[in-house]
Design an enzyme around this catalytic site. Structure first.
Site, PDB file in Angstrom:
ATOM      1  N   CYS A   1       0.821  -1.214   0.000  1.00  0.00           N
ATOM      2  CA  CYS A   1       0.000   0.000   0.000  1.00  0.00           C
ATOM      3  C   CYS A   1       0.850   1.256   0.000  1.00  0.00           C
ATOM      4  CB  CYS A   1      -0.910  -0.002   1.217  1.00  0.00           C
ATOM      5  SG  CYS A   1      -0.050   0.331   2.762  1.00  0.00           S
TER       6      CYS A   1
ATOM      7  N   CYS B   1       3.011  -3.232   9.922  1.00  0.00           N
ATOM      8  CA  CYS B   1       2.131  -2.852   8.819  1.00  0.00           C
ATOM      9  C   CYS B   1       1.559  -1.471   9.086  1.00  0.00           C
ATOM     10  CB  CYS B   1       1.025  -3.901   8.670  1.00  0.00           C
ATOM     11  SG  CYS B   1       0.095  -3.781   7.133  1.00  0.00           S
TER      12      CYS B   1
ATOM     13  N   HIS C   1       3.026  -6.734  25.459  1.00  0.00           N
ATOM     14  CA  HIS C   1       2.381  -6.837  26.775  1.00  0.00           C
ATOM     15  C   HIS C   1       3.373  -6.579  27.908  1.00  0.00           C
ATOM     16  CE1 HIS C   1      -0.549  -8.378  29.671  1.00  0.00           C
ATOM     17  NE2 HIS C   1       0.387  -9.179  30.152  1.00  0.00           N
TER      18      HIS C   1
ATOM     19  N   CYS D   1      -6.971  -2.038  30.320  1.00  0.00           N
ATOM     20  CA  CYS D   1      -6.332  -3.103  29.534  1.00  0.00           C
ATOM     21  C   CYS D   1      -7.313  -3.649  28.488  1.00  0.00           C
ATOM     22  CB  CYS D   1      -5.889  -4.220  30.482  1.00  0.00           C
ATOM     23  SG  CYS D   1      -5.326  -5.694  29.603  1.00  0.00           S
TER      24      CYS D   1
ATOM     25  N   CYS E   1      -6.807  -7.989  22.601  1.00  0.00           N
ATOM     26  CA  CYS E   1      -5.494  -7.361  22.367  1.00  0.00           C
ATOM     27  C   CYS E   1      -4.431  -8.432  22.101  1.00  0.00           C
ATOM     28  CB  CYS E   1      -5.101  -6.526  23.587  1.00  0.00           C
ATOM     29  SG  CYS E   1      -3.508  -5.709  23.382  1.00  0.00           S
TER      30      CYS E   1
ATOM     31  N   CYS F   1       6.895  -1.138  20.439  1.00  0.00           N
ATOM     32  CA  CYS F   1       5.950  -0.017  20.325  1.00  0.00           C
ATOM     33  C   CYS F   1       5.676   0.715  21.650  1.00  0.00           C
ATOM     34  CB  CYS F   1       4.632  -0.490  19.716  1.00  0.00           C
ATOM     35  SG  CYS F   1       4.802  -1.165  18.055  1.00  0.00           S
TER      36      CYS F   1
ATOM     37  N   CYS G   1      -0.676   2.367  19.555  1.00  0.00           N
ATOM     38  CA  CYS G   1      -2.043   1.846  19.403  1.00  0.00           C
ATOM     39  C   CYS G   1      -2.808   1.783  20.727  1.00  0.00           C
ATOM     40  CB  CYS G   1      -2.000   0.468  18.737  1.00  0.00           C
ATOM     41  SG  CYS G   1      -1.305   0.521  17.074  1.00  0.00           S
TER      42      CYS G   1
ATOM     43  N   CYS H   1      -3.627  -3.893  20.450  1.00  0.00           N
ATOM     44  CA  CYS H   1      -2.521  -4.238  19.556  1.00  0.00           C
ATOM     45  C   CYS H   1      -3.090  -5.272  18.583  1.00  0.00           C
ATOM     46  CB  CYS H   1      -1.366  -4.835  20.366  1.00  0.00           C
ATOM     47  SG  CYS H   1      -0.137  -5.645  19.319  1.00  0.00           S
TER      48      CYS H   1
HETATM   49 FE1  FSX Z   1       2.514  -3.959   3.512  1.00  0.00          FE
HETATM   50 FE2  FSX Z   1       4.121  -1.608   3.024  1.00  0.00          FE
HETATM   51 FE3  FSX Z   1       1.256  -2.952   5.462  1.00  0.00          FE
HETATM   52 FE4  FSX Z   1       1.266  -1.196   3.739  1.00  0.00          FE
HETATM   53  O1  FSX Z   1       4.067  -0.674   1.504  1.00  0.00           O
HETATM   54  S1  FSX Z   1       3.340  -3.824   5.577  1.00  0.00           S
HETATM   55  S2  FSX Z   1       0.258  -3.249   3.388  1.00  0.00           S
HETATM   56  S3  FSX Z   1       1.012  -0.724   5.890  1.00  0.00           S
HETATM   57  O2  FSX Z   1       2.948  -0.574   3.947  1.00  0.00           O
HETATM   58  O3  FSX Z   1       3.984  -3.376   2.447  1.00  0.00           O
HETATM   59 FE1  SF4 Z   2      -1.246  -6.329  27.435  1.00  0.00          FE
HETATM   60 FE2  SF4 Z   2      -2.839  -5.288  25.564  1.00  0.00          FE
HETATM   61 FE3  SF4 Z   2      -3.523  -5.149  28.133  1.00  0.00          FE
HETATM   62 FE4  SF4 Z   2      -1.480  -3.689  27.202  1.00  0.00          FE
HETATM   63  S1  SF4 Z   2      -3.645  -3.468  26.646  1.00  0.00           S
HETATM   64  S2  SF4 Z   2      -1.550  -4.858  29.120  1.00  0.00           S
HETATM   65  S3  SF4 Z   2      -0.605  -5.091  25.691  1.00  0.00           S
HETATM   66  S4  SF4 Z   2      -3.304  -7.042  26.895  1.00  0.00           S
END
Ligand code: FSX
Ligand code: SF4
Length: 299
Positions: free
Chosen positions: A49, A188, A225, A245, A251, A260, A272, A279
């Protein structure tokens, strides 16, 4: 046809323009290219994408390299990048031909590789004789003489979104097509810092250990986590509940390995779970087949 030095300089200058850098100092580029050890990086894009490239362009840091432009133009010699280079046709292809003839470059692949229909679902370019070169063939050719192949994004690393069933184009990962090791940097998209980290550490030969999926443990060594600030919080029962949570809402933090929560996104502003989303495990080899978002929509 081999690209002339003058043509190559023009390509790099044009790339700077697309990146919004304004006038690029020709002296700086010449200095860079005069270095016989300047590493060459080629960055191809297949079934994707473009999110990986976009994420990369959002790279920002307080220390050098400070921006994506710094990485592309002064830290390494990116001779070809599908999205930001303004060169096209013979000029663009000749950059690749020159690199292939020389060998030893770093090949970055973004996106999955269509393999059905003899790869004809994606044509990378036409060769000097006007014949179509499929993306599959382009990756195979260029991977053959690369010193290192790096897969950026979950699509290139594992197949990702374009390989989701029924996958009529037969999308495969880079490793599954080349049958050679590749450094996998899934996500992604992947975080811009992860991509810069991968390029710089590949060139410096300091990537360190990989996990069983070819991911560097420096970036993918701990579960989301285990680093999450909501670990001992009350369970959320619906979206939009701050500091709760999200485990009961599916999640994927417990089974997803990424930095992250500690690195955060958008120049360390958020991630996220902090935005009250589960997640979704976008770095996982089976993404997107089992994401909580699919379940939420009854798939
Ligand atoms: Fe894939 Fe790259 Fe996802 Fe997009 O181009 S990892 S679909 S967010 O971004 O290849
Ligand atoms: Fe774990 Fe998701 Fe809860 Fe965070 S929100 S403590 S990553 S289960």
């Amino acid at each position: 046809m081999l690209i002339s030095r003058r043509g190559f300089l023009a390509t790099v200058r044009n790339t700077a323009g697309v990146l919004g850098l304004g006038a690029l100092e020709l002296g700086t580029v010449e200095e860079l290219l005069a270095n016989p050890n300047a590493p060459t990086v080629l960055w191809l894009q297949g079934a994707a994408c473009s999110g990986c490239s976009v994420s990369f362009l959002n790279y920002i840091s307080a220390t050098a390299p400070k921006t994506a432009a710094d990485v592309l133009l002064t830290t390494v010699n990116v001779a070809y990048q599908s999205n930001v280079s303004t060169a096209s046709g013979d000029l663009a292809r000749s950059v690749l031909d020159s690199a292939l003839a020389k060998g030893g470059y770093v090949l970055i692949v973004e996106g999955g590789i269509p393999t059905a229909f003899n790869g004809l679902a994606a044509i990378a370019w036409t060769d000097a004789g006007g014949k179509d070169v499929t993306f599959q063939q382009a990756v195979l050719n260029l991977a053959g003489r690369a010193s290192q192949v790096i897969s950026f994004g979950t699509c290139a690393s594992f197949g990702g979104v374009p390989s989701a069933p029924p996958n009529p184009a037969g999308i495969k990962s880079v490793r599954n097509v080349t049958l050679k090791p590749a450094l996998n940097i899934p996500g992604c998209p992947p975080h811009p810092n992860w991509m810069v980290w991968a390029i710089v550490n590949t060139l410096a030969k300091t990537v360190g250990p990989l996990d069983s999926y070819g991911r560097p443990t420096a970036l993918y060594g701990r579960t989301v986590h285990s680093q999450c600030p909501r670990r001992d919080s009350e369970d959320a029962s619906t979206y939009g509940q701050d500091r709760r949570c999200m485990e009961e809402m599916g999640c994927f933090g417990p089974s997803t390995y990424a930095v992250c929560p500690t690195m955060k996104w958008n120049n360390a502003q958020n991630w996220c779970v902090d935005a009250n989303s589960q997640c979704i495990g976008c770095v996982n080899p089976n993404f997107p087949a089992t994401t909580p978002l699919r379940r939420a929509h009854g798939d």
